[in-house]
Design a protein around this motif. Sequence first.
Motif, PDB file in Angstrom:
ATOM      1  N   GLU A   1     -76.897 -65.359   4.533  1.00  0.00           N
ATOM      2  CA  GLU A   1     -77.188 -64.820   5.630  1.00  0.00           C
ATOM      3  C   GLU A   1     -75.663 -65.057   6.609  1.00  0.00           C
ATOM      4  O   GLU A   1     -74.919 -66.255   6.525  1.00  0.00           O
ATOM      5  CB  GLU A   1     -78.148 -65.448   6.545  1.00  0.00           C
ATOM      6  CG  GLU A   1     -78.502 -64.845   8.057  1.00  0.00           C
ATOM      7  CD  GLU A   1     -79.831 -65.393   8.617  1.00  0.00           C
ATOM      8  OE1 GLU A   1     -79.813 -64.930   9.884  1.00  0.00           O
ATOM      9  OE2 GLU A   1     -80.383 -66.088   7.953  1.00  0.00           O
ATOM     10  N   LEU A   2     -75.209 -64.220   7.315  1.00  0.00           N
ATOM     11  CA  LEU A   2     -73.986 -64.058   7.786  1.00  0.00           C
ATOM     12  C   LEU A   2     -74.248 -64.678   9.584  1.00  0.00           C
ATOM     13  O   LEU A   2     -75.675 -64.672   9.992  1.00  0.00           O
ATOM     14  CB  LEU A   2     -73.270 -62.743   8.306  1.00  0.00           C
ATOM     15  CG  LEU A   2     -73.022 -62.135   7.221  1.00  0.00           C
ATOM     16  CD1 LEU A   2     -72.501 -60.570   7.219  1.00  0.00           C
ATOM     17  CD2 LEU A   2     -71.699 -62.857   6.292  1.00  0.00           C
ATOM     18  N   THR A   3     -73.382 -65.460  10.003  1.00  0.00           N
ATOM     19  CA  THR A   3     -73.663 -65.949  11.536  1.00  0.00           C
ATOM     20  C   THR A   3     -73.805 -64.913  12.519  1.00  0.00           C
ATOM     21  O   THR A   3     -74.450 -64.835  13.497  1.00  0.00           O
ATOM     22  CB  THR A   3     -72.628 -66.965  11.797  1.00  0.00           C
ATOM     23  OG1 THR A   3     -71.416 -66.132  11.681  1.00  0.00           O
ATOM     24  CG2 THR A   3     -72.498 -68.084  10.966  1.00  0.00           C
ATOM     25  N   LYS A   4     -73.348 -63.840  12.277  1.00  0.00           N
ATOM     26  CA  LYS A   4     -73.299 -62.471  13.040  1.00  0.00           C
ATOM     27  C   LYS A   4     -73.158 -61.398  12.339  1.00  0.00           C
ATOM     28  O   LYS A   4     -72.589 -61.091  11.034  1.00  0.00           O
ATOM     29  CB  LYS A   4     -72.007 -62.595  13.978  1.00  0.00           C
ATOM     30  CG  LYS A   4     -72.071 -61.262  14.975  1.00  0.00           C
ATOM     31  CD  LYS A   4     -70.643 -61.741  15.855  1.00  0.00           C
ATOM     32  CE  LYS A   4     -70.457 -60.599  16.913  1.00  0.00           C
ATOM     33  NZ  LYS A   4     -69.402 -60.743  17.785  1.00  0.00           N
ATOM     34  N   LYS A   5     -74.028 -60.296  12.585  1.00  0.00           N
ATOM     35  CA  LYS A   5     -74.035 -59.005  11.879  1.00  0.00           C
ATOM     36  C   LYS A   5     -72.881 -58.352  11.482  1.00  0.00           C
ATOM     37  O   LYS A   5     -71.887 -58.237  12.616  1.00  0.00           O
ATOM     38  CB  LYS A   5     -75.077 -57.928  12.617  1.00  0.00           C
ATOM     39  CG  LYS A   5     -75.239 -56.696  11.805  1.00  0.00           C
ATOM     40  CD  LYS A   5     -76.182 -55.743  12.247  1.00  0.00           C
ATOM     41  CE  LYS A   5     -76.428 -54.659  11.712  1.00  0.00           C
ATOM     42  NZ  LYS A   5     -77.203 -53.575  12.006  1.00  0.00           N
ATOM     43  N   CYS A   6     -72.551 -58.093  10.357  1.00  0.00           N
ATOM     44  CA  CYS A   6     -71.402 -57.317  10.146  1.00  0.00           C
ATOM     45  C   CYS A   6     -71.518 -55.820  10.419  1.00  0.00           C
ATOM     46  O   CYS A   6     -72.329 -55.043   9.590  1.00  0.00           O
ATOM     47  CB  CYS A   6     -70.982 -57.688   8.473  1.00  0.00           C
ATOM     48  SG  CYS A   6     -69.479 -56.677   7.789  1.00  0.00           S
ATOM     49  N   PHE A   7     -71.048 -55.415  11.196  1.00  0.00           N
ATOM     50  CA  PHE A   7     -71.259 -53.817  11.935  1.00  0.00           C
ATOM     51  C   PHE A   7     -70.158 -53.290  12.530  1.00  0.00           C
ATOM     52  O   PHE A   7     -69.869 -53.563  13.611  1.00  0.00           O
ATOM     53  CB  PHE A   7     -72.504 -54.364  12.797  1.00  0.00           C
ATOM     54  CG  PHE A   7     -73.108 -53.175  13.527  1.00  0.00           C
ATOM     55  CD1 PHE A   7     -73.498 -52.086  12.640  1.00  0.00           C
ATOM     56  CD2 PHE A   7     -73.495 -52.990  14.859  1.00  0.00           C
ATOM     57  CE1 PHE A   7     -74.225 -51.121  13.166  1.00  0.00           C
ATOM     58  CE2 PHE A   7     -74.201 -51.842  15.499  1.00  0.00           C
ATOM     59  CZ  PHE A   7     -74.542 -51.026  14.429  1.00  0.00           C
ATOM     60  N   GLY A   8     -69.665 -52.222  12.068  1.00  0.00           N
ATOM     61  CA  GLY A   8     -68.534 -51.522  12.444  1.00  0.00           C
ATOM     62  C   GLY A   8     -67.708 -50.975  11.208  1.00  0.00           C
ATOM     63  O   GLY A   8     -68.245 -50.896  10.157  1.00  0.00           O
ATOM     64  N   VAL A   9     -66.533 -50.634  11.693  1.00  0.00           N
ATOM     65  CA  VAL A   9     -65.634 -49.864  10.662  1.00  0.00           C
ATOM     66  C   VAL A   9     -64.528 -50.831  10.466  1.00  0.00           C
ATOM     67  O   VAL A   9     -63.854 -51.154  11.403  1.00  0.00           O
ATOM     68  CB  VAL A   9     -65.210 -48.553  11.179  1.00  0.00           C
ATOM     69  CG1 VAL A   9     -64.238 -47.857  10.291  1.00  0.00           C
ATOM     70  CG2 VAL A   9     -66.324 -47.780  11.396  1.00  0.00           C
ATOM     71  N   PHE A  10     -64.154 -51.117   9.152  1.00  0.00           N
ATOM     72  CA  PHE A  10     -63.218 -52.340   9.195  1.00  0.00           C
ATOM     73  C   PHE A  10     -62.269 -51.947   7.859  1.00  0.00           C
ATOM     74  O   PHE A  10     -62.656 -50.917   7.268  1.00  0.00           O
ATOM     75  CB  PHE A  10     -63.930 -53.671   8.651  1.00  0.00           C
ATOM     76  CG  PHE A  10     -65.226 -54.090   9.340  1.00  0.00           C
ATOM     77  CD1 PHE A  10     -64.659 -55.100  10.252  1.00  0.00           C
ATOM     78  CD2 PHE A  10     -66.528 -53.860   8.926  1.00  0.00           C
ATOM     79  CE1 PHE A  10     -65.700 -55.555  11.251  1.00  0.00           C
ATOM     80  CE2 PHE A  10     -67.531 -54.438   9.909  1.00  0.00           C
ATOM     81  CZ  PHE A  10     -67.020 -55.075  10.717  1.00  0.00           C
ATOM     82  N   SER A  11     -61.246 -52.643   8.053  1.00  0.00           N
ATOM     83  CA  SER A  11     -59.981 -52.130   7.179  1.00  0.00           C
ATOM     84  C   SER A  11     -60.068 -53.363   5.792  1.00  0.00           C
ATOM     85  O   SER A  11     -60.510 -54.074   5.718  1.00  0.00           O
ATOM     86  CB  SER A  11     -58.668 -52.732   7.778  1.00  0.00           C
ATOM     87  OG  SER A  11     -57.457 -52.213   6.863  1.00  0.00           O
ATOM     88  N   HIS A  12     -59.853 -52.261   4.560  1.00  0.00           N
ATOM     89  CA  HIS A  12     -59.918 -52.864   3.426  1.00  0.00           C
ATOM     90  C   HIS A  12     -58.491 -52.631   2.579  1.00  0.00           C
ATOM     91  O   HIS A  12     -57.961 -51.619   2.904  1.00  0.00           O
ATOM     92  CB  HIS A  12     -61.000 -52.190   2.654  1.00  0.00           C
ATOM     93  CG  HIS A  12     -62.332 -52.297   3.379  1.00  0.00           C
ATOM     94  ND1 HIS A  12     -62.811 -51.532   4.430  1.00  0.00           N
ATOM     95  CD2 HIS A  12     -63.746 -53.230   3.074  1.00  0.00           C
ATOM     96  CE1 HIS A  12     -64.059 -52.071   4.762  1.00  0.00           C
ATOM     97  NE2 HIS A  12     -64.382 -52.921   3.982  1.00  0.00           N
ATOM     98  N   ASP A  13     -58.634 -53.530   1.685  1.00  0.00           N
ATOM     99  CA  ASP A  13     -57.312 -53.419   0.927  1.00  0.00           C
ATOM    100  C   ASP A  13     -57.858 -53.029  -0.424  1.00  0.00           C
ATOM    101  O   ASP A  13     -58.861 -53.517  -0.988  1.00  0.00           O
ATOM    102  CB  ASP A  13     -56.429 -54.926   0.698  1.00  0.00           C
ATOM    103  CG  ASP A  13     -55.858 -55.236   2.218  1.00  0.00           C
ATOM    104  OD1 ASP A  13     -55.486 -54.419   2.854  1.00  0.00           O
ATOM    105  OD2 ASP A  13     -55.854 -56.340   2.582  1.00  0.00           O
ATOM    106  N   ILE A  14     -57.009 -52.565  -1.258  1.00  0.00           N
ATOM    107  CA  ILE A  14     -57.303 -52.328  -2.755  1.00  0.00           C
ATOM    108  C   ILE A  14     -56.611 -53.160  -3.549  1.00  0.00           C
ATOM    109  O   ILE A  14     -55.172 -53.411  -3.602  1.00  0.00           O
ATOM    110  CB  ILE A  14     -56.755 -50.642  -3.304  1.00  0.00           C
ATOM    111  CG1 ILE A  14     -57.726 -49.807  -2.624  1.00  0.00           C
ATOM    112  CG2 ILE A  14     -56.561 -50.521  -4.568  1.00  0.00           C
ATOM    113  CD1 ILE A  14     -59.204 -50.058  -3.233  1.00  0.00           C
ATOM    114  N   THR A  15     -56.998 -53.956  -4.521  1.00  0.00           N
ATOM    115  CA  THR A  15     -56.311 -54.810  -5.333  1.00  0.00           C
ATOM    116  C   THR A  15     -55.467 -54.276  -6.375  1.00  0.00           C
ATOM    117  O   THR A  15     -54.657 -54.727  -6.875  1.00  0.00           O
ATOM    118  CB  THR A  15     -57.308 -55.945  -5.892  1.00  0.00           C
ATOM    119  OG1 THR A  15     -58.212 -55.268  -6.824  1.00  0.00           O
ATOM    120  CG2 THR A  15     -58.067 -56.514  -4.683  1.00  0.00           C
ATOM    121  N   ASP A  16     -55.975 -53.216  -6.978  1.00  0.00           N
ATOM    122  CA  ASP A  16     -55.558 -52.547  -8.271  1.00  0.00           C
ATOM    123  C   ASP A  16     -55.504 -51.059  -7.902  1.00  0.00           C
ATOM    124  O   ASP A  16     -56.641 -50.321  -8.353  1.00  0.00           O
ATOM    125  CB  ASP A  16     -55.745 -53.142  -9.532  1.00  0.00           C
ATOM    126  CG  ASP A  16     -55.082 -52.622 -10.631  1.00  0.00           C
ATOM    127  OD1 ASP A  16     -54.410 -51.696 -10.592  1.00  0.00           O
ATOM    128  OD2 ASP A  16     -55.435 -52.791 -11.967  1.00  0.00           O
TER     129      ASP A  16
END
Length: 302
Positions: A159-174
């Motif tokens: 369980e997270l301390t706060k809801k993960c809610f929104g649009v987030f930036s991501h990286d590609i590893t390969d």
Amino acid sequence: MPINIPKHLPAGELLKEEKIFIMDEERATTQDIRPINILILNLMPEKEKTELQLLRLLGNTPLQVNVTFLNTASYVSKNVSQTHLETFYTTFEHVKNRRFDGMIITGAPIELLQFEDVVYWKELEEIMEWTKTNVTSVLHICWGAQAALYHHYGIDKFELTKKCFGVFSHDITDPTVNLARGFNDVFVAPHSRHTGVSLEEIKSHPDLTLLSASEEAGAFIVISNDAKHIMVTGHLEYDAHTLGDEYARDVEKGADIDIPVNYYPNDDPSKEPMNTWRSHTHLLFSNWLNYYVYQKTPYNWS
């Protein structure tokens, strides 16, 4: 090429309006080609919205795709009519002797429950075991991804301390991995969940590869080394307004919820949100269908 759907499925008219190439079952049977057969286990409460989101993506490839919708027998959804389920869905009992080229297992708004406390968990475990021999590749989304990580690889959620809610930036590893072909090195994607999975456990698991992650949202795309299972912890399939609908629903319920991160222009809920992840959504689905389903499935399963 088109996506083949049941003749009177409500999503069909909306897909036509969006110029998505579809055909009904009657026309599809006259084409002398080997279509791709996709099974969708739709665990989302608003099934018709999810149908439209997924069909829109499956229909944007050069392949003819036959879709079968699956619902659980051990739990009946309260947010869709029984007529809709009886007309367009089937249960595992009726497909377990078939083989499918690909399968999608959706998310479900039950992530705060322990897996074993979910009403249909034993049924889902049976289905996930069946996919090992009867499905070429399975795409798991959000809670479906967490369920797969737990069942197949022993990685539990927390369980997270706060809801993960929104649009987030991501990286590609390969970026050379076929699933990520065409992806930018950095891209955005929506998340909406109360739980997460351990980056360290995924990175150290000998059968898994972490393909994409976010500093804020954590692990995002995980692929098994045999390409049998692809786990996506967010919701690339979401429309522009889906997070907003969830936010409005929670506000109406009186829930303690923040506005979705990086979603509304200037964080103003009165302004129209934009879909900033659409291109990568189409890339993910087309890459999955091409490299992990079409290219790997034998023409004749027997």
